[in-house]
Design a protein around this motif. Structure first.
Motif, mmCIF file in Angstrom:
data_model
loop_
_atom_site.group_PDB
_atom_site.id
_atom_site.type_symbol
_atom_site.label_atom_id
_atom_site.label_comp_id
_atom_site.label_asym_id
_atom_site.label_seq_id
_atom_site.Cartn_x
_atom_site.Cartn_y
_atom_site.Cartn_z
ATOM 1 N N ARG A 58 -65.982 79.689 -13.887
ATOM 2 C CA ARG A 58 -66.048 78.429 -13.250
ATOM 3 C C ARG A 58 -66.850 78.484 -11.971
ATOM 4 N NH1 ARG A 58 -62.666 78.490 -9.064
ATOM 5 N NH2 ARG A 58 -60.775 79.673 -9.218
ATOM 6 N N ASP A 59 -67.588 77.361 -11.694
ATOM 7 C CA ASP A 59 -68.204 77.193 -10.391
ATOM 8 C C ASP A 59 -67.213 77.017 -9.283
ATOM 9 O OD1 ASP A 59 -70.549 77.888 -11.529
ATOM 10 O OD2 ASP A 59 -71.031 75.751 -12.293
ATOM 11 N N GLU A 60 -67.685 77.429 -7.926
ATOM 12 C CA GLU A 60 -67.001 76.902 -6.769
ATOM 13 C C GLU A 60 -67.310 75.503 -6.624
ATOM 14 O OE1 GLU A 60 -64.442 78.540 -5.126
ATOM 15 O OE2 GLU A 60 -64.544 79.873 -6.871
ATOM 16 N N ILE A 61 -66.318 74.751 -6.004
ATOM 17 C CA ILE A 61 -66.479 73.208 -5.784
ATOM 18 C C ILE A 61 -66.954 73.206 -4.087
ATOM 19 C CG2 ILE A 61 -65.409 71.087 -5.538
ATOM 20 C CD1 ILE A 61 -63.191 71.750 -7.609
ATOM 21 N N ASP A 62 -68.080 72.286 -4.068
ATOM 22 C CA ASP A 62 -68.606 72.118 -2.775
ATOM 23 C C ASP A 62 -67.918 71.300 -1.956
ATOM 24 O OD1 ASP A 62 -70.418 72.247 -0.507
ATOM 25 O OD2 ASP A 62 -71.548 70.429 -1.472
ATOM 26 N N ILE A 63 -67.534 71.510 -0.830
ATOM 27 C CA ILE A 63 -66.487 70.855 0.163
ATOM 28 C C ILE A 63 -66.980 70.809 1.306
ATOM 29 C CG2 ILE A 63 -64.424 71.489 -1.340
ATOM 30 C CD1 ILE A 63 -63.785 73.738 0.815
ATOM 31 N N SER A 64 -68.196 71.104 1.450
ATOM 32 C CA SER A 64 -69.054 70.835 2.813
ATOM 33 C C SER A 64 -69.003 69.566 3.101
ATOM 34 C CB SER A 64 -70.386 71.572 2.933
ATOM 35 O OG SER A 64 -71.010 71.086 1.759
ATOM 36 N N TRP A 65 -68.982 68.514 2.558
ATOM 37 C CA TRP A 65 -69.058 67.356 2.723
ATOM 38 C C TRP A 65 -67.952 66.528 3.437
ATOM 39 C CZ3 TRP A 65 -66.254 63.873 -0.072
ATOM 40 C CH2 TRP A 65 -65.830 64.170 -1.368
ATOM 41 N N CYS A 78 -58.777 58.641 -4.089
ATOM 42 C CA CYS A 78 -58.989 58.296 -5.786
ATOM 43 C C CYS A 78 -60.381 58.613 -6.189
ATOM 44 C CB CYS A 78 -58.421 57.006 -5.953
ATOM 45 S SG CYS A 78 -56.503 57.061 -5.832
ATOM 46 N N ARG A 79 -61.237 58.162 -5.354
ATOM 47 C CA ARG A 79 -62.599 58.256 -5.816
ATOM 48 C C ARG A 79 -63.154 59.597 -5.668
ATOM 49 N NH1 ARG A 79 -66.085 54.187 -2.589
ATOM 50 N NH2 ARG A 79 -64.105 54.357 -0.959
ATOM 51 N N ILE A 80 -62.698 60.573 -4.869
ATOM 52 C CA ILE A 80 -63.170 61.942 -4.958
ATOM 53 C C ILE A 80 -62.517 62.642 -5.935
ATOM 54 C CG2 ILE A 80 -62.676 64.065 -3.556
ATOM 55 C CD1 ILE A 80 -62.350 62.570 -0.908
ATOM 56 N N PHE A 81 -61.424 62.376 -6.572
ATOM 57 C CA PHE A 81 -61.023 62.793 -7.806
ATOM 58 C C PHE A 81 -61.037 62.199 -9.006
ATOM 59 C CE2 PHE A 81 -58.739 65.172 -4.086
ATOM 60 C CZ PHE A 81 -59.102 66.550 -4.515
ATOM 61 N N ASN A 125 -60.352 73.361 -12.919
ATOM 62 C CA ASN A 125 -61.747 72.617 -13.148
ATOM 63 C C ASN A 125 -61.770 70.937 -12.976
ATOM 64 O OD1 ASN A 125 -63.247 75.108 -13.321
ATOM 65 N ND2 ASN A 125 -62.172 75.043 -15.614
ATOM 66 N N TYR A 126 -60.945 70.564 -12.298
ATOM 67 C CA TYR A 126 -60.896 69.112 -11.955
ATOM 68 C C TYR A 126 -62.442 68.568 -11.542
ATOM 69 C CZ TYR A 126 -55.913 68.791 -11.724
ATOM 70 O OH TYR A 126 -54.508 68.825 -12.114
ATOM 71 N N ALA A 127 -62.650 67.391 -11.603
ATOM 72 C CA ALA A 127 -63.952 66.898 -11.343
ATOM 73 C C ALA A 127 -63.793 66.547 -9.890
ATOM 74 C CB ALA A 127 -64.370 65.865 -11.985
ATOM 75 N N VAL A 128 -64.705 66.890 -8.943
ATOM 76 C CA VAL A 128 -64.792 66.212 -7.566
ATOM 77 C C VAL A 128 -66.093 65.589 -7.321
ATOM 78 C CG1 VAL A 128 -64.348 67.007 -5.021
ATOM 79 C CG2 VAL A 128 -63.263 68.299 -6.813
ATOM 80 N N ILE A 131 -68.183 61.785 -1.993
ATOM 81 C CA ILE A 131 -68.388 60.430 -1.667
ATOM 82 C C ILE A 131 -69.058 60.276 -0.046
ATOM 83 C CG2 ILE A 131 -66.372 59.353 -3.086
ATOM 84 C CD1 ILE A 131 -64.847 59.271 -0.131
ATOM 85 N N THR A 132 -70.215 59.350 -0.145
ATOM 86 C CA THR A 132 -70.806 59.328 0.916
ATOM 87 C C THR A 132 -70.549 58.098 1.814
ATOM 88 O OG1 THR A 132 -72.646 58.010 -0.124
ATOM 89 C CG2 THR A 132 -72.823 60.621 0.075
ATOM 90 N N GLU A 133 -70.045 56.904 1.414
ATOM 91 C CA GLU A 133 -70.031 55.780 2.104
ATOM 92 C C GLU A 133 -68.318 55.629 2.604
ATOM 93 O OE1 GLU A 133 -68.352 55.145 -2.029
ATOM 94 O OE2 GLU A 133 -70.422 56.027 -1.411
ATOM 95 N N VAL A 134 -68.082 56.562 3.480
ATOM 96 C CA VAL A 134 -66.786 56.650 4.081
ATOM 97 C C VAL A 134 -66.655 55.819 5.480
ATOM 98 C CG1 VAL A 134 -65.046 58.265 5.261
ATOM 99 C CG2 VAL A 134 -66.247 58.850 3.611
#
Length: 137
Positions: A58-65, A78-81, A125-128, A131-134
């Motif tokens: 599995r790929d690592e999930i990018d959490i830098s944002w 809820c939108r993130i997941f 492997n949840y989809a993450v 979101i940019t419009e916080v």
């Protein structure tokens, strides 16, 4: 007595089918049928041991944002997941993620979302979704 006559007769006679032969035949028949059932089951459902190989790739999930010092509301979470609000509520009830409740609003700290992704989302492997419009608080 008659033992002299019966002994050669009994020795020369071979039993047609003994209890041991019947049992052996029965067990061989059961074994063949069991092997067929095992092959059918394996064809329907692959063995479980192949699952960890997929997880290892599995790929690592990018959490830098995700800002660890920011509080995200329930809608953002809820939108993130990409989950329903009831799913987020179940995760909160199970104690999977920390939160605060201000009136009717639920807020999640950014560092807790990062921890949740690393502990729960990434191994499963949840989809993450980024979101940019916080909204600014």
């Amino acid at each position: 007595m008659h033992t002299g006559i019966l002994t050669p007769f009994i020795v020369g006679m071979q039993p047609q089918h003994t209890a041991d032969d019947s049992m052996r035949d029965l067990l061989e028949d059961i074994n063949e049928k069991l092997q067929i059932l095992i092959e059918i089951q394996q064809a329907r459902q692959p063995p479980f041991h192949s699952q960890p190989e997929v997880r290892a790739e599995r790929d690592e999930i990018d959490i830098s944002w995700i800002d660890p010092h920011r509080w995200y509301d329930n809608g953002h979470f809820c939108r993130i997941f990409d989950i329903a609000k009831i799913t987020a509520q179940k995760w909160r009830s199970k104690g999977l993620i920390s939160y605060i409740k201000l009136g009717r609003n639920v807020r999640y700290p950014g560092h807790e979302i990062i921890r949740f992704i690393n502990v729960y989302a990434s191994p499963r492997n949840y989809a993450v979704i980024k979101i940019t419009e916080v909204d600014e608080e």
